[in-house]
Design an enzyme around this catalytic site. Structure first.
Site, PDB file in Angstrom:
ATOM      1  N   HIS A   1      52.505  38.431  40.593  1.00  0.00           N
ATOM      2  CA  HIS A   1      51.496  37.860  41.493  1.00  0.00           C
ATOM      3  C   HIS A   1      51.543  38.639  42.810  1.00  0.00           C
ATOM      4  CE1 HIS A   1      49.065  35.159  43.790  1.00  0.00           C
ATOM      5  NE2 HIS A   1      50.057  34.877  44.611  1.00  0.00           N
TER       6      HIS A   1
ATOM      7  N   CYS B   1      44.036  37.601  41.967  1.00  0.00           N
ATOM      8  CA  CYS B   1      44.885  37.782  43.150  1.00  0.00           C
ATOM      9  C   CYS B   1      45.042  39.244  43.542  1.00  0.00           C
ATOM     10  CB  CYS B   1      46.253  37.130  42.925  1.00  0.00           C
ATOM     11  SG  CYS B   1      47.097  37.619  41.402  1.00  0.00           S
TER      12      CYS B   1
END
Ligand SMILES: *[C@@H]1O[C@H](CO)[C@@H](O)[C@H](O)[C@H]1NC(C)=O
Ligand SMILES: *[C@@H]1O[C@H](CO)[C@@H](O)[C@H](O)[C@H]1NC(C)=O
Ligand SMILES: *[C@@H]1O[C@H](CO)[C@@H](O)[C@H](O)[C@H]1NC(C)=O
Ligand SMILES: *[C@@H]1O[C@H](CO)[C@@H](O)[C@H](O)[C@H]1NC(C)=O
Ligand SMILES: *[C@@H]1O[C@H](CO)[C@@H](O)[C@H](O)[C@H]1NC(C)=O
Ligand SMILES: *[C@@H]1O[C@H](CO)[C@@H](O)[C@H](O)[C@H]1NC(C)=O
Ligand SMILES: *[C@@H]1O[C@H](CO)[C@@H](O)[C@H](O)[C@H]1NC(C)=O
Length: 338
Positions: free
Chosen positions: A98, A212
């Site tokens: 992430h 993201c």
């Protein structure tokens, strides 16, 4: 802090990873321009009350502060693994990362984090709900930027990355803040998949993801345009690919599922999504994905929802892949002519 955020991101990647995908095929004679541009909206609508977040989106969020023009701000690359998963030899073993961005004001000592993730978690962004009272599949697929004060050093450092990638002025930070607000209002939904003709570089890309890492890359580009100086270091990102022949446009919700729609097509799409119903429990959801994985590959079909429209993907080997590849940091360049 940012618990929900992280959890959201984790979901997203967990799914992605599993993510199987789909499709159908066609010959490249449609004359369409690829990739299909991600649609921007004039404003962000309130999510439908049907969509209920299990974890509050951005619980510690705050408005982006105004910096003094001459403040010196460091930009930090933040990356942390959210999921490790093994699925036979097909997918192998992946580190799913992430991405977020940190900022440190070297004059005030304050630091901040910004990340872009799903409002209702990855499952809801990747697959729709089939509601008996509704003709069309129902999506809870919004994603948004979350800004909050603080950086959780341990979270990013321990198994990931926390590194300064650029230095810029407070003035540049303020310009970025304006841009983020606008980006956040107009880019409203999450897209898990990158769809390409085959693995490798320089091949046709049919659809770009919107997740993201895309937010981080977009923001870096803007910062370079506004004057930030980036270092020359290797920065890799996780991407989830589907491989297919040229996609075929099927229509939007009204044209497919409305009164004048093609009932056969409508039921084929619903049938395709049926096994993927977003579940409440992560574990259950992942298991349901695993179960359908093989059947998706066997039938070589995927129905992609993109820009609130449906596309058929004629899936091709290797069907789905997760990579961790370099995307270089931007070099400084002047803003485009206005
Ligand atoms: C996905 O959406 C459904 C429907 O709103 C909701 O009940 C569920 O909590 C959402 N899942 C997560 C993990 O937020
Ligand atoms: C982006 O939009 C969401 C949803 O409206 C909001 O909660 C969030 O605070 C916004 N983020 C920024 C950085 O403005
Ligand atoms: C962010 O600020 C907190 C609180 O001052 C500090 O503990 C932490 O080390 C800082 N992290 C970075 C990356 O600047
Ligand atoms: C880092 O990885 C180790 C080993 O996989 C794990 O036990 C630990 O919880 C991880 N730390 C963080 C902050 O995620
Ligand atoms: C859906 O498609 C139809 C037919 O192409 C078009 O007339 C209509 O404006 C579209 N609706 C939306 C919401 O885009
Ligand atoms: C309706 O959809 C089915 C399945 O995609 C397709 O085979 C058929 O040709 C379509 N019918 C019309 C009239 O477009
Ligand atoms: C980062 O990506 C490059 C090429 O895209 C690759 O050669 C390198 O091994 C990757 N680094 C890591 C740590 O995976």
């Amino acid at each position: 802090m940012a618990r929900a955020g992280r959890r959201g991101a984790g979901w997203c990647w967990a799914l992605a990873l599993l993510g199987l995908a789909a499709a159908l095929g066609a010959s490249p004679t449609s004359g369409r321009r690829w990739p299909v541009p991600y649609k921007r909206f004039s404003f962000r609508p309130k999510p439908d009350p049907y969509c209920q977040a299990k974890y509050t989106f951005c619980p510690t969020g705050s408005p982006i502060p105004v910096m003094k023009d001459n403040d010196i701000i460091e930009v930090l690359r933040l990356q942390a693994p959210v999921w490790e998963f093994k699925y036979g030899d097909l997918l192998g073993h992946f580190k799913i990362m992430h991405d977020a961005i940190g900022f440190r004001n070297t004059l005030t000592g304050k630091n901040y984090t910004i990340e872009w993730y799903e409002l209702f978690q990855l499952g809801n962004c990747t697959f729709p709900h089939l509601r008996p009272e509704m003709d069309a599949p129902f999506w809870c697929n919004q994603g948004a930027a979350c800004f909050f004060e603080g950086i959780d050093d341990q979270h990013w450092k321990e198994n990931g990355t926390l590194a300064v990638v650029a230095t810029m002025s407070g003035n540049t930070f303020n310009k970025m803040a304006e841009w983020v607000k606008q980006d956040n209002e107009t880019g409203i939904y999450y897209e898990t998949w990158t769809v390409q003709a085959s693995p490798g570089k320089g091949v046709e890309t049919w659809f770009e993801s919107y997740d993201c890492s895309k937010f981080v890359l977009r923001t870096y580009e803007k910062l370079a345009e506004f004057g930030a100086e980036f270092k020359k270091i290797e920065t890799n990102y996780t991407r989830v690919f589907l491989y297919s022949g040229e996609p075929t446009y099927l229509g939007n919700e009204t044209s497919i599922f409305g009164p004048k729609g093609n009932k056969t097509l409508a039921s084929v799409i619903k049938k395709f999504y049926d096994p993927f119903k977003p579940r409440l429990s992560t574990k259950e959801f992942l298991w349901s994905l695993l179960k359908v994985f093989d059947s998706v590959i066997m039938h070589r079909e995927f129905y992609l929802f993109y820009n609130f429209e449906y596309w058929f993907l004629p899936m091709k080997f290797p069907f789905v892949k997760i990579t961790y590849e370099e995307i270089p940091l931007p070099t400084r360049r002047p803003p485009p002519d206005s």
